[in-house]
Design a protein around this motif. Structure first.
Motif, PDB file in Angstrom:
ATOM      1  N   SER A  29       0.438  -1.136   0.068  1.00  0.00           N
ATOM      2  CA  SER A  29      -0.221   0.163   0.227  1.00  0.00           C
ATOM      3  C   SER A  29       0.967   0.801   0.168  1.00  0.00           C
ATOM      4  CB  SER A  29      -1.241   0.440   1.394  1.00  0.00           C
ATOM      5  OG  SER A  29      -0.021   0.571   2.463  1.00  0.00           O
ATOM      6  N   HIS A  44     -17.448  -4.723  -0.420  1.00  0.00           N
ATOM      7  CA  HIS A  44     -18.221  -4.418  -1.458  1.00  0.00           C
ATOM      8  C   HIS A  44     -19.690  -5.411  -1.123  1.00  0.00           C
ATOM      9  CE1 HIS A  44     -20.848  -2.255  -4.579  1.00  0.00           C
ATOM     10  NE2 HIS A  44     -20.105  -1.124  -3.894  1.00  0.00           N
ATOM     11  N   SER A  49     -14.751  -6.654  -6.151  1.00  0.00           N
ATOM     12  CA  SER A  49     -13.519  -5.438  -6.992  1.00  0.00           C
ATOM     13  C   SER A  49     -13.723  -3.784  -6.481  1.00  0.00           C
ATOM     14  CB  SER A  49     -13.970  -5.733  -7.971  1.00  0.00           C
ATOM     15  OG  SER A  49     -14.615  -4.718  -8.416  1.00  0.00           O
ATOM     16  N   LYS A  50     -14.937  -3.763  -5.761  1.00  0.00           N
ATOM     17  CA  LYS A  50     -14.721  -2.157  -5.331  1.00  0.00           C
ATOM     18  C   LYS A  50     -14.631  -2.538  -3.934  1.00  0.00           C
ATOM     19  CE  LYS A  50     -17.541  -0.474  -8.989  1.00  0.00           C
ATOM     20  NZ  LYS A  50     -19.177   0.254  -9.197  1.00  0.00           N
ATOM     21  N   SER A  51     -14.439  -2.999  -2.576  1.00  0.00           N
ATOM     22  CA  SER A  51     -14.176  -3.800  -1.500  1.00  0.00           C
ATOM     23  C   SER A  51     -12.790  -2.298  -1.304  1.00  0.00           C
ATOM     24  CB  SER A  51     -13.633  -5.392  -0.833  1.00  0.00           C
ATOM     25  OG  SER A  51     -14.762  -6.223  -1.999  1.00  0.00           O
ATOM     26  N   ILE A  52     -13.124  -2.191   0.360  1.00  0.00           N
ATOM     27  CA  ILE A  52     -11.825  -1.174   1.036  1.00  0.00           C
ATOM     28  C   ILE A  52     -11.375  -2.671   2.020  1.00  0.00           C
ATOM     29  CG2 ILE A  52     -11.765   0.990   2.333  1.00  0.00           C
ATOM     30  CD1 ILE A  52     -14.538   2.158   1.029  1.00  0.00           C
ATOM     31  N   ASP A  68      -8.199   1.625  -1.612  1.00  0.00           N
ATOM     32  CA  ASP A  68      -8.432   0.507  -3.251  1.00  0.00           C
ATOM     33  C   ASP A  68      -7.903  -0.407  -2.861  1.00  0.00           C
ATOM     34  OD1 ASP A  68      -6.490   1.120  -4.718  1.00  0.00           O
ATOM     35  OD2 ASP A  68      -7.728   2.091  -5.491  1.00  0.00           O
ATOM     36  N   LYS A  70      -5.659  -1.872  -4.649  1.00  0.00           N
ATOM     37  CA  LYS A  70      -3.736  -1.884  -5.471  1.00  0.00           C
ATOM     38  C   LYS A  70      -3.266  -0.953  -4.620  1.00  0.00           C
ATOM     39  CE  LYS A  70      -5.940  -1.271 -10.544  1.00  0.00           C
ATOM     40  NZ  LYS A  70      -6.354   0.016 -11.774  1.00  0.00           N
ATOM     41  N   ILE A  74      -7.916   6.161  -0.650  1.00  0.00           N
ATOM     42  CA  ILE A  74      -9.419   6.832  -0.968  1.00  0.00           C
ATOM     43  C   ILE A  74      -8.573   8.099  -0.270  1.00  0.00           C
ATOM     44  CG2 ILE A  74     -11.373   6.526  -1.814  1.00  0.00           C
ATOM     45  CD1 ILE A  74     -10.923   3.280  -1.351  1.00  0.00           C
TER      46      ILE A  74
END
Length: 334
Positions: A29, A44, A49-52, A68, A70, A74
């Motif tokens: 990160s 999510h 794929s939009k999990s945090i 995110d 990657k 955010i």
């Protein structure tokens, strides 16, 4: 005979201080400003794929960072100006009223002696500034919250926070609070005090197995302690295990749950820079893995596919270089 075999294995294990070959992370990160400590993964509900990944940045002017998949920060979902956030956890389906439920994160704010409650993913505070903990203590040092984990009762759907502190007594070191939402707003209610402490170091890492109904915590110098998560089942200690497999401090705990009660507990061997894996069913030692992190305090895991990189699930571990390491779960051999 069995205990003798376990002891022999433990002696052999500890006598070999050589680390295992490291497994490289898939993602590192972006760095936080001060000092990473504990992560929590929110999945999510409609697009994994939009999990945090949330992570604490431990300082008097700290923050709860949102990343995110990657590893990018955010900014709009990062919570700043938190007075020494320590540990964090996530839970799903907190009932606000008869028609509204939300997912939530809860984290400790040590310098204000309170825990905080926010909805996810809109990051709305639900706590009117926070809920005080360990209020009956007259010694200020015994009020500073540190570790936290959430438990959702599978029948009542009530959500509880189990909270540890920087220092505390030999008994009732942890307090468990129920979150209550009604016409007067949201508040906490003390459900119980429980948990033995060796008085050797401290208790920080806590993890709850919602499905099987157990809470585990690291008594750092002794072992992993196990209790029922449901206050109605009493405060009897069910087990103390694993201490012989750690070089020094026993730290972060993550529960990789699989169907039919299978899966593992992943526990940080902080000074050795490795993780020890224990059976979720029997709590017996399985093996160790070196994931390349340094002095890991906290970790978290989910066991469902999230995207094309994290096809088997995601394990996240704090690293001492002010960042978090992300791994596809198959890299742990799970």
């Amino acid at each position: 005979m069995r205990n003798s075999i376990i002891l022999i294995v433990a002696i052999i294990f500890l006598s070999c201080d050589k680390k295992l070959p490291p497994v490289d992370p898939d993602i590192v990160s972006e760095k936080v400003q001060y000092d990473t400590d504990d992560p929590a993964i929110w999945v999510h509900p409609t697009d994994a794929s939009k999990s945090i990944v949330f992570g604490t940045d431990k300082d008097t002017n700290g923050a709860i960072y949102a990343f995110d998949l990657k590893g990018k920060v955010i900014a709009g979902k990062t919570i700043r100006n938190i007075k020494y956030p320590n540990n964090i956890d996530v839970e799903y389906g907190f009932r606000i009223n008869d028609s509204i439920t939300v997912d939530v994160i809860v984290f400790t704010e040590r310098e204000r002696n309170r825990i905080r409650l926010f909805s996810v993913p809109d990051m709305k505070p639900l706590d009117n500034g926070g809920f005080q903990v360990f209020e009956e203590e007259t010694d200020f040092e015994l009020r500073r919250p540190m570790g936290i984990s959430l438990y959702k009762d599978p029948v009542s759907k009530n959500i509880y926070a189990i909270v540890s502190r920087k220092s505390g007594p030999a008994h009732d070191y942890l307090h468990q609070y129920q979150f209550i939402s009604d016409s007067t707003g949201i508040r906490t209610k003390l459900a119980r005090k429980f948990g033995k402490f060796s008085e050797e170091k401290e208790i920080e890492a806590i993890a709850v197995d919602d499905e099987l109904g157990f809470v585990y915590y690291s008594d750092e110098g002794v072992g992993i302690r196990k209790y029922y998560a449901d206050p109605a089942k009493g405060n009897e200690e069910l087990a103390v295990f694993g201490g012989e497999y750690f070089k020094d401090d026993i730290e972060g705990i993550a529960i990789a749950a699989k169907p039919n009660g299978e899966g593992v507990l992943i526990v940080s061997d902080q000074q050795k820079g490795q993780f020890n894996l224990f059976s979720r069913k029997e709590n017996s030692f399985i093996r160790a893995v070196n994931l390349g992190t340094i002095a890991t305090d906290g970790c978290d895991v989910v066991t469902i596919p999230l995207n094309t990189m994290f096809t088997e699930g995601l394990f996240v571990a704090m690293n001492e270089q002010r960042d978090f390491y992300f791994y596809n779960l198959e890299k742990l051999g799970l």
